[in-house]
Structures are given as structure tokens and as C-alpha cells.
Design a protein around this motif. Structure first.
Motif, PDB file in Angstrom:
ATOM      1  N   HIS A   1      -5.505 -14.704 -10.162  1.00 17.14           N
ATOM      2  CA  HIS A   1      -6.565 -15.404  -9.454  1.00 17.14           C
ATOM      3  C   HIS A   1      -5.901 -16.401  -8.515  1.00 17.14           C
TER       4      HIS A   1
ATOM      5  N   PHE B   1       2.463 -20.820 -17.228  1.00 15.82           N
ATOM      6  CA  PHE B   1       2.851 -19.901 -16.154  1.00 15.82           C
ATOM      7  C   PHE B   1       1.743 -18.893 -15.801  1.00 15.82           C
TER       8      PHE B   1
ATOM      9  N   GLY C   1       1.366 -16.783 -12.675  1.00 14.39           N
ATOM     10  CA  GLY C   1       2.490 -17.254 -11.867  1.00 14.39           C
ATOM     11  C   GLY C   1       2.104 -17.724 -10.468  1.00 14.39           C
TER      12      GLY C   1
ATOM     13  N   HIS D   1       0.862 -20.637  -9.339  1.00 13.00           N
ATOM     14  CA  HIS D   1       1.438 -21.949  -9.000  1.00 13.00           C
ATOM     15  C   HIS D   1       2.956 -21.846  -8.881  1.00 13.00           C
TER      16      HIS D   1
ATOM     17  N   GLN E   1       2.807 -18.903 -23.753  1.00 14.31           N
ATOM     18  CA  GLN E   1       2.852 -18.400 -25.131  1.00 14.31           C
ATOM     19  C   GLN E   1       2.250 -17.001 -25.247  1.00 14.31           C
ATOM     20  N   ASP E   2       1.718 -16.496 -24.137  1.00 14.29           N
ATOM     21  CA  ASP E   2       1.148 -15.153 -24.148  1.00 14.29           C
ATOM     22  C   ASP E   2       2.174 -14.180 -23.568  1.00 14.29           C
TER      23      ASP E   2
ATOM     24  N   ASP F   1      -1.501 -26.350 -16.234  1.00 11.82           N
ATOM     25  CA  ASP F   1      -2.825 -25.870 -15.791  1.00 11.82           C
ATOM     26  C   ASP F   1      -3.481 -25.337 -17.061  1.00 11.82           C
TER      27      ASP F   1
ATOM     28  N   VAL G   1      -7.198 -21.148 -20.693  1.00 10.43           N
ATOM     29  CA  VAL G   1      -6.877 -19.721 -20.645  1.00 10.43           C
ATOM     30  C   VAL G   1      -7.007 -19.230 -19.201  1.00 10.43           C
TER      31      VAL G   1
END
Ligand SMILES: C[S@@+](CC[C@H](N)C(=O)[O-])C[C@H]1O[C@@H](n2cnc3c(N)ncnc32)[C@H](O)[C@@H]1O
Length: 223
Positions: A7, A32, A35, A37, A56-57, A98, A101
Motif C-alpha cells: 500500500h 518493515f 517496505g 517506508h 515479526q511476520d 509504523d 498490522v
């Protein structure tokens, strides 16, 4: 292959302005995700700059930036200090968080983050974590559920929703999104349905992922 973009990054200009990027600086993006940003940050670094991206995902790893100045850290950001030490970094020039989720999470019914479609009540960002949302819905006491809906969902009907869950789960287990919706909807204002359902789901998500504890640990280390 072109990288999947989740997004448009939230408040991108403001974020970059706030970070006030030094081209040779060391930066950390602790969330992150897709990615978005991070890509904008790395574009502003020169050959000496460094960027560390935490998530963490494991899915976020697929978006890792192919650039020698970038390091993807598959971890909860509550371990910020340990991982940076591991990489020999003692201080940094800027940190971005940020929180929450990503759209990627909301758009995948299997992850159970959204009330928009049925799926297992999962909500774990880190799929190696043992306790899903279904576990909390089944095992939290009425008081713990009420506290979560009140504190993390800011729902005035928190107590009534918690009581309804406890009553319903005595009759049959609540393991998917539709089952939870059937229990909570009578306590949702139809004129604010989307907003209040989002608050119910947000509260559970915060509990499942220990978001408050992680944020607290992270903020202390960030100082
Ligand atoms: C809102 S998204 C970030 C989107 C990102 N800024 C971008 O431009 O694509 C938040 C991301 O942070 C991750 N996340 C949330 N809490 C985390 C935590 N405690 N530790 C590590 N990653 C976390 C989530 O898995 C998700 O991918």
C-alpha cells in the motif's frame, strides 16, 4: 519480478521529514511490512548509510530490499537492542515505527485479522507464536476479556460483549470470525457497525500480539 507493494506508505513525506535523513546515517524501520517506508529511506542514503528493517511476520521477508546497505531482521522489535548489538550497531540516527498490522494482513482471510470475511480466529503476526485469538476467546476470563475490549478497543459495551462470549463458548467453541461476529453483533451499534467491529478486532489483535508490552520494551530501548 516486480516487488509486491502492499500500500502507499502512511504519512510518507511527514515520516521522511521527521527522520531528517543524513545520507551516511544508520536508520531502523522497526515495522518493515511491505517496505514502502524503507524503500524511500534507502533512496536517501549514500554508500555509507545503513538501514535495518525489523518485522515479526515472515511474509515481510519476501519484500526485503536487495541492497547491500539493507539488513532484514526477522524479529519482534522488542529485541531491538540485542539485534543491533549483534550487527555491531551501538547508536542510530533515526528509528521509524509504523505500528499495527498491514493491509496484507487484513486482506488475507486465513490470518483472521478482518471482520470482512470468515476465516480462523488467528490474528498472530508471528505465526510461530502459540496462542491465537481463538485461544484467548476460549481461555481468557470474563474480566480479562472485558478489560481488553475496554482498554484496547475503547468499547463502552466491553462488559456485555465479554459476558456474551463467555456464555456462548459454554455452548460451543468460538474458533472462526463468523462465530465471533454472531456473538458480538447484538452489542454493536448498527449505525457504527464497521467502526465498532474494528474496535473489537483491534482489541483482540493487541492482546494476541502482546502489542503494548512490545511497544513498552521497544520505547525504552529506543531511548
Ligand atoms: C503498518 S505495517 C508497516 C507497513 C510499512 N511501513 C510499509 O511501508 O509497508 C506494520 C508491520 O509491522 C509489523 N509489526 C507489528 N508489530 C511488530 C513488532 N512488535 N515487531 C516486529 N514487527 C511488527 C507487522 O507484521 C507489519 O508487517
Amino acid at each position: 519480478m516486480e516487488q509486491e507493494v502492499y500500500h502507499i506508505p502512511a504519512l510518507l513525506d511527514e515520516t521522511l521529514q521527521g527522520l531528517d535523513i543524513k545520507p551516511d546515517g544508520i536508520y531502523v524501520d522497526v515495522t518493515f511490512g511491505g517496505g514502502g517506508h524503507s524503500r524511500a529511506i534507502i533512496q536517501r542514503l549514500n554508500g555509507d548509510g545503513r538501514l535495518y528493517g525489523f518485522d515479526q511476520d515472515a511474509d515481510a521477508m519476501n519484500n526485503a530490499i536487495d541492497d547491500s546497505r539493507f539488513t532484514f531482521v526477522y524479529s519482534n522489535f522488542r529485541f531491538l537492542r540485542n539485534f543491533l548489538r549483534y550487527y555491531g550497531v551501538e547508536s542510530v540516527d533515526g528509528i521509524l515505527g509504523d505500528l499495527g498490522v498491514s493491509f496484507h494482513h487484513f486482506d488475507d482471510p486465513e490470518r483472521g485479522f478482518s471482520f470482512r470475511w470468515d476465516g480462523p480466529l488467528d490474528m498472530r503476526m508471528n505465526r510461530n507464536a502459540t496462542r491465537t485469538a481463538a485461544w484467548y476467546v476460549a481461555n481468557y476470563t470474563e474480566q480479562e476479556l472485558a478489560d481488553a475490549f475496554y482498554l484496547y478497543g475503547e468499547l463502552k459495551t466491553a462488559r456485555r460483549i465479554a459476558a456474551a462470549i463467555v456464555k456462548a463458548r459454554q455452548e460451543s467453541p468460538i474458533t472462526n470470525v463468523e462465530q465471533l461476529l454472531a456473538v458480538v453483533k447484538p452489542f454493536i451499534n448498527p449505525r457504527k457497525e464497521k467502526k465498532e467491529l474494528a474496535q473489537v478486532f483491534q482489541a483482540l489483535r493487541i492482546v494476541v500480539n502482546g502489542e503494548i508490552e512490545a511497544l513498552s520494551d521497544f520505547l525504552q530501548q529506543a531511548l
